[in-house]
Design a protein around this motif. Structure first.
Motif, PDB file in Angstrom:
ATOM      1  N   THR A  19       0.851  -1.183   0.000  1.00 23.56           N
ATOM      2  CA  THR A  19       0.000   0.000   0.000  1.00 23.56           C
ATOM      3  C   THR A  19       0.890   1.237   0.000  1.00 23.56           C
ATOM      4  OG1 THR A  19      -0.116   0.329   2.398  1.00 23.56           O
ATOM      5  CG2 THR A  19      -1.644  -1.273   1.449  1.00 23.56           C
ATOM      6  N   GLU A  20       0.282   2.406  -0.045  1.00 24.02           N
ATOM      7  CA  GLU A  20       1.071   3.633  -0.001  1.00 24.02           C
ATOM      8  C   GLU A  20       1.765   3.801   1.352  1.00 24.02           C
ATOM      9  OE1 GLU A  20      -1.219   7.339   0.204  1.00 24.02           O
ATOM     10  OE2 GLU A  20      -3.028   6.113   0.371  1.00 24.02           O
ATOM     11  N   TRP A  21       1.269   3.085   2.364  1.00 24.11           N
ATOM     12  CA  TRP A  21       1.890   3.144   3.690  1.00 24.11           C
ATOM     13  C   TRP A  21       2.939   2.056   3.854  1.00 24.11           C
ATOM     14  CZ3 TRP A  21       0.910   7.388   6.303  1.00 24.11           C
ATOM     15  CH2 TRP A  21      -0.279   8.062   6.060  1.00 24.11           C
ATOM     16  N   MET A  22       2.782   0.966   3.118  1.00 28.47           N
ATOM     17  CA  MET A  22       3.734  -0.151   3.176  1.00 28.47           C
ATOM     18  C   MET A  22       4.100  -0.496   1.735  1.00 28.47           C
ATOM     19  SD  MET A  22       2.234  -2.554   6.239  1.00 28.47           S
ATOM     20  CE  MET A  22       0.724  -2.945   5.370  1.00 28.47           C
ATOM     21  N   THR A  23       5.169   0.100   1.257  1.00 32.49           N
ATOM     22  CA  THR A  23       5.509   0.024  -0.166  1.00 32.49           C
ATOM     23  C   THR A  23       6.453  -1.121  -0.500  1.00 32.49           C
ATOM     24  OG1 THR A  23       7.321   1.606   0.192  1.00 32.49           O
ATOM     25  CG2 THR A  23       5.180   2.512  -0.444  1.00 32.49           C
ATOM     26  N   TYR A  24       6.848  -1.883   0.508  1.00 30.87           N
ATOM     27  CA  TYR A  24       7.780  -2.975   0.247  1.00 30.87           C
ATOM     28  C   TYR A  24       7.054  -4.173  -0.381  1.00 30.87           C
ATOM     29  CZ  TYR A  24       5.952  -3.723   4.972  1.00 30.87           C
ATOM     30  OH  TYR A  24       5.133  -3.829   6.064  1.00 30.87           O
ATOM     31  N   GLN A  25       7.823  -5.204  -0.721  1.00 33.92           N
ATOM     32  CA  GLN A  25       7.248  -6.363  -1.400  1.00 33.92           C
ATOM     33  C   GLN A  25       6.202  -7.052  -0.531  1.00 33.92           C
ATOM     34  OE1 GLN A  25      11.019  -8.381  -2.296  1.00 33.92           O
ATOM     35  NE2 GLN A  25      10.493  -8.220  -4.462  1.00 33.92           N
ATOM     36  N   SER A  26       5.253  -7.700  -1.192  1.00 32.71           N
ATOM     37  CA  SER A  26       4.227  -8.449  -0.489  1.00 32.71           C
ATOM     38  C   SER A  26       3.938  -9.738  -1.250  1.00 32.71           C
ATOM     39  CB  SER A  26       2.978  -7.590  -0.320  1.00 32.71           C
ATOM     40  OG  SER A  26       2.085  -8.204   0.590  1.00 32.71           O
ATOM     41  N   LEU A  27       2.792 -10.342  -0.967  1.00 33.49           N
ATOM     42  CA  LEU A  27       2.509 -11.688  -1.469  1.00 33.49           C
ATOM     43  C   LEU A  27       2.658 -11.813  -2.978  1.00 33.49           C
ATOM     44  CD1 LEU A  27       1.545 -14.585  -0.941  1.00 33.49           C
ATOM     45  CD2 LEU A  27      -0.801 -13.736  -1.041  1.00 33.49           C
ATOM     46  N   ALA A  28       2.206 -10.834  -3.740  1.00 32.77           N
ATOM     47  CA  ALA A  28       2.272 -10.917  -5.202  1.00 32.77           C
ATOM     48  C   ALA A  28       3.696 -11.136  -5.698  1.00 32.77           C
ATOM     49  CB  ALA A  28       1.692  -9.648  -5.823  1.00 32.77           C
ATOM     50  N   ASP A  29       4.671 -10.634  -4.952  1.00 24.03           N
ATOM     51  CA  ASP A  29       6.070 -10.777  -5.345  1.00 24.03           C
ATOM     52  C   ASP A  29       6.631 -12.151  -5.006  1.00 24.03           C
ATOM     53  OD1 ASP A  29       6.591  -7.876  -6.111  1.00 24.03           O
ATOM     54  OD2 ASP A  29       5.866  -7.664  -4.055  1.00 24.03           O
ATOM     55  N   PHE A  30       5.905 -12.904  -4.178  1.00 19.16           N
ATOM     56  CA  PHE A  30       6.420 -14.181  -3.691  1.00 19.16           C
ATOM     57  C   PHE A  30       5.672 -15.374  -4.270  1.00 19.16           C
ATOM     58  CE2 PHE A  30       7.060 -11.278   0.139  1.00 19.16           C
ATOM     59  CZ  PHE A  30       8.265 -10.803  -0.365  1.00 19.16           C
ATOM     60  N   LEU A  31       4.769 -15.104  -5.221  1.00 19.20           N
ATOM     61  CA  LEU A  31       4.087 -16.172  -5.952  1.00 19.20           C
ATOM     62  C   LEU A  31       4.655 -16.289  -7.357  1.00 19.20           C
ATOM     63  CD1 LEU A  31       0.352 -15.542  -4.947  1.00 19.20           C
ATOM     64  CD2 LEU A  31       1.983 -17.143  -3.908  1.00 19.20           C
ATOM     65  N   ASP A  32       4.570 -17.475  -7.918  1.00 22.78           N
ATOM     66  CA  ASP A  32       5.026 -17.713  -9.289  1.00 22.78           C
ATOM     67  C   ASP A  32       4.183 -16.852 -10.238  1.00 22.78           C
ATOM     68  OD1 ASP A  32       5.502 -18.680 -11.854  1.00 22.78           O
ATOM     69  OD2 ASP A  32       5.642 -20.763 -11.211  1.00 22.78           O
ATOM     70  N   GLU A  63       3.672 -17.049 -13.269  1.00 18.97           N
ATOM     71  CA  GLU A  63       3.004 -17.867 -14.280  1.00 18.97           C
ATOM     72  C   GLU A  63       1.928 -18.771 -13.680  1.00 18.97           C
ATOM     73  OE1 GLU A  63       3.652 -17.367 -17.434  1.00 18.97           O
ATOM     74  OE2 GLU A  63       5.192 -15.890 -16.895  1.00 18.97           O
ATOM     75  N   ASP A  64       1.980 -18.962 -12.364  1.00 17.74           N
ATOM     76  CA  ASP A  64       1.027 -19.854 -11.699  1.00 17.74           C
ATOM     77  C   ASP A  64       0.834 -19.379 -10.267  1.00 17.74           C
ATOM     78  OD1 ASP A  64      -0.500 -21.848 -10.608  1.00 17.74           O
ATOM     79  OD2 ASP A  64       0.912 -23.484 -11.007  1.00 17.74           O
ATOM     80  N   ARG A  65      -0.213 -18.591 -10.036  1.00 19.20           N
ATOM     81  CA  ARG A  65      -0.436 -17.999  -8.726  1.00 19.20           C
ATOM     82  C   ARG A  65      -0.815 -19.019  -7.656  1.00 19.20           C
ATOM     83  NH1 ARG A  65       2.148 -13.270  -8.446  1.00 19.20           N
ATOM     84  NH2 ARG A  65       1.352 -11.664  -9.854  1.00 19.20           N
ATOM     85  N   SER A  66      -1.000 -20.269  -8.037  1.00 21.95           N
ATOM     86  CA  SER A  66      -1.293 -21.299  -7.048  1.00 21.95           C
ATOM     87  C   SER A  66      -0.017 -21.859  -6.422  1.00 21.95           C
ATOM     88  CB  SER A  66      -2.083 -22.454  -7.684  1.00 21.95           C
ATOM     89  OG  SER A  66      -1.260 -23.210  -8.575  1.00 21.95           O
ATOM     90  N   ARG A  67       1.150 -21.360  -6.885  1.00 27.43           N
ATOM     91  CA  ARG A  67       2.438 -21.837  -6.374  1.00 27.43           C
ATOM     92  C   ARG A  67       3.263 -20.639  -5.897  1.00 27.43           C
ATOM     93  NH1 ARG A  67       1.548 -27.101  -6.023  1.00 27.43           N
ATOM     94  NH2 ARG A  67       3.802 -27.452  -5.880  1.00 27.43           N
ATOM     95  N   THR A  68       4.141 -20.896  -4.940  1.00 22.61           N
ATOM     96  CA  THR A  68       5.082 -19.868  -4.506  1.00 22.61           C
ATOM     97  C   THR A  68       6.246 -19.801  -5.495  1.00 22.61           C
ATOM     98  OG1 THR A  68       6.516 -21.337  -3.201  1.00 22.61           O
ATOM     99  CG2 THR A  68       4.527 -20.459  -2.117  1.00 22.61           C
ATOM    100  N   ILE A  69       7.122 -18.798  -5.324  1.00 24.27           N
ATOM    101  CA  ILE A  69       8.269 -18.692  -6.222  1.00 24.27           C
ATOM    102  C   ILE A  69       9.224 -19.862  -6.072  1.00 24.27           C
ATOM    103  CG2 ILE A  69       8.193 -16.176  -6.447  1.00 24.27           C
ATOM    104  CD1 ILE A  69      10.310 -15.987  -4.279  1.00 24.27           C
ATOM    105  N   GLU A  70       9.089 -20.607  -4.961  1.00 22.89           N
ATOM    106  CA  GLU A  70       9.910 -21.812  -4.788  1.00 22.89           C
ATOM    107  C   GLU A  70       9.252 -23.043  -5.386  1.00 22.89           C
ATOM    108  OE1 GLU A  70      10.440 -18.931  -1.400  1.00 22.89           O
ATOM    109  OE2 GLU A  70       8.712 -20.071  -2.147  1.00 22.89           O
ATOM    110  N   GLY A  71       7.996 -22.900  -5.847  1.00 17.72           N
ATOM    111  CA  GLY A  71       7.276 -24.032  -6.417  1.00 17.72           C
ATOM    112  C   GLY A  71       6.398 -24.774  -5.426  1.00 17.72           C
ATOM    113  N   TYR A  72       6.228 -24.231  -4.229  1.00 17.76           N
ATOM    114  CA  TYR A  72       5.387 -24.860  -3.219  1.00 17.76           C
ATOM    115  C   TYR A  72       3.936 -24.381  -3.352  1.00 17.76           C
ATOM    116  CZ  TYR A  72       9.973 -25.643  -1.016  1.00 17.76           C
ATOM    117  OH  TYR A  72      11.266 -26.000  -0.752  1.00 17.76           O
ATOM    118  N   PRO A  73       2.987 -25.081  -2.720  1.00 19.18           N
ATOM    119  CA  PRO A  73       1.596 -24.595  -2.724  1.00 19.18           C
ATOM    120  C   PRO A  73       1.510 -23.190  -2.120  1.00 19.18           C
ATOM    121  CG  PRO A  73       1.693 -26.868  -1.966  1.00 19.18           C
ATOM    122  CD  PRO A  73       3.109 -26.401  -2.061  1.00 19.18           C
ATOM    123  N   ALA A  74       0.672 -22.339  -2.706  1.00 16.08           N
ATOM    124  CA  ALA A  74       0.513 -20.964  -2.222  1.00 16.08           C
ATOM    125  C   ALA A  74      -0.007 -20.958  -0.787  1.00 16.08           C
ATOM    126  CB  ALA A  74      -0.447 -20.207  -3.135  1.00 16.08           C
TER     127      ALA A  74
END
Length: 219
Positions: free
Chosen positions: A176-189, A191-202
């Motif tokens: 948000t404008e108050w918390m501008t650092y990375q959040s969940l969207a940055d840590f999901l794949d 190409e596949d939002r059902s997986r994390t960037i490591e390939g684990y279940p979201a």
């Protein structure tokens, strides 16, 4: 979880790993007789004190913060009517020990409110990720909600019930404008939002309520 909780009015409440104390102030606002936040983070302690500066004595001193962990709570305290552990269990390398510590802090008949990451599966399903999970370090055990209920039963809790289980959404956990650092969207794949960037279940979170055996002191 709010509709499922035993009313907090007149209760003594412990919020384990309570961060800056946001939920503690809400608990006090719900009428709790006493709320204690414990969290070893100095940053969270001073954030709490900043809010305390503006709250002053409006809560009658019912909301307090100690910069300690659950291991610093006296053994077999048996004092609190409600104990919250939210977003803590998956950071504990010995999860059953954590559940036992929570139980020991509860008064007879008291209620545990446990919120944690889970995975889908049966009562034997427990996932142990690698060095990071959704970019988070120090994530150890992610049981299914059924397995977690089984753990609670083995630890001696009764009246165990899953009151909510759902995938964490991008609307819920976001920058948000108050918390501008990375959040969940940055840590999901991407190409596949059902997986994390490591390939684990979201991330999937569950809220489980349970009680310590015994007759409650509340009436």
């Amino acid at each position: 979880m709010a509709p499922h909780l035993a009313p907090l009015k007149y209760r003594k409440v412990l919020d384990v790993g309570g961060g800056s104390g946001y939920h503690a102030w809400r608990m006090a606002g719900a009428g709790a007789a006493f709320v204690l936040v414990i969290d070893p983070s100095p940053r969270f302690y001073w954030q709490f004190q900043a809010v305390r500066h503006f709250v002053g004595g409006a809560d009658g001193g019912r909301t307090q913060f100690l910069p300690v962990g659950i291991e610093d709570v006296p053994e077999n305290l048996g004092f609190f009517d409600t104990v919250f552990s939210m977003g803590v269990l998956y950071h504990r390398p010995a999860p059953l020990e954590h559940l036992q510590q929570l139980k020991a802090a509860l008064a007879p008949g008291g209620e545990l409110v446990l919120e944690t990451l889970v995975v889908e599966g049966d009562e034997q399903t427990v996932f142990v990720p690698g060095e990071r999970y959704a970019a988070m370090p120090n994530v150890y055990f992610l049981p299914s909600s059924k397995a977690l209920c089984h753990w609670l039963e083995r630890c001696g809790f009764i009246n165990i019930r899953v009151v909510d289980e759902a995938l964490t959404t991008l609307e819920e956990q976001r920058s948000t404008e108050w918390m501008t650092y990375q959040s969940l969207a940055d840590f999901l794949d991407p190409e596949d939002r059902s997986r994390t960037i490591e390939g684990y279940p979201a991330p999937r979170r569950a809220v489980i309520l349970a009680n310590k055996p015994g007759l409650s002191r509340l009436y």
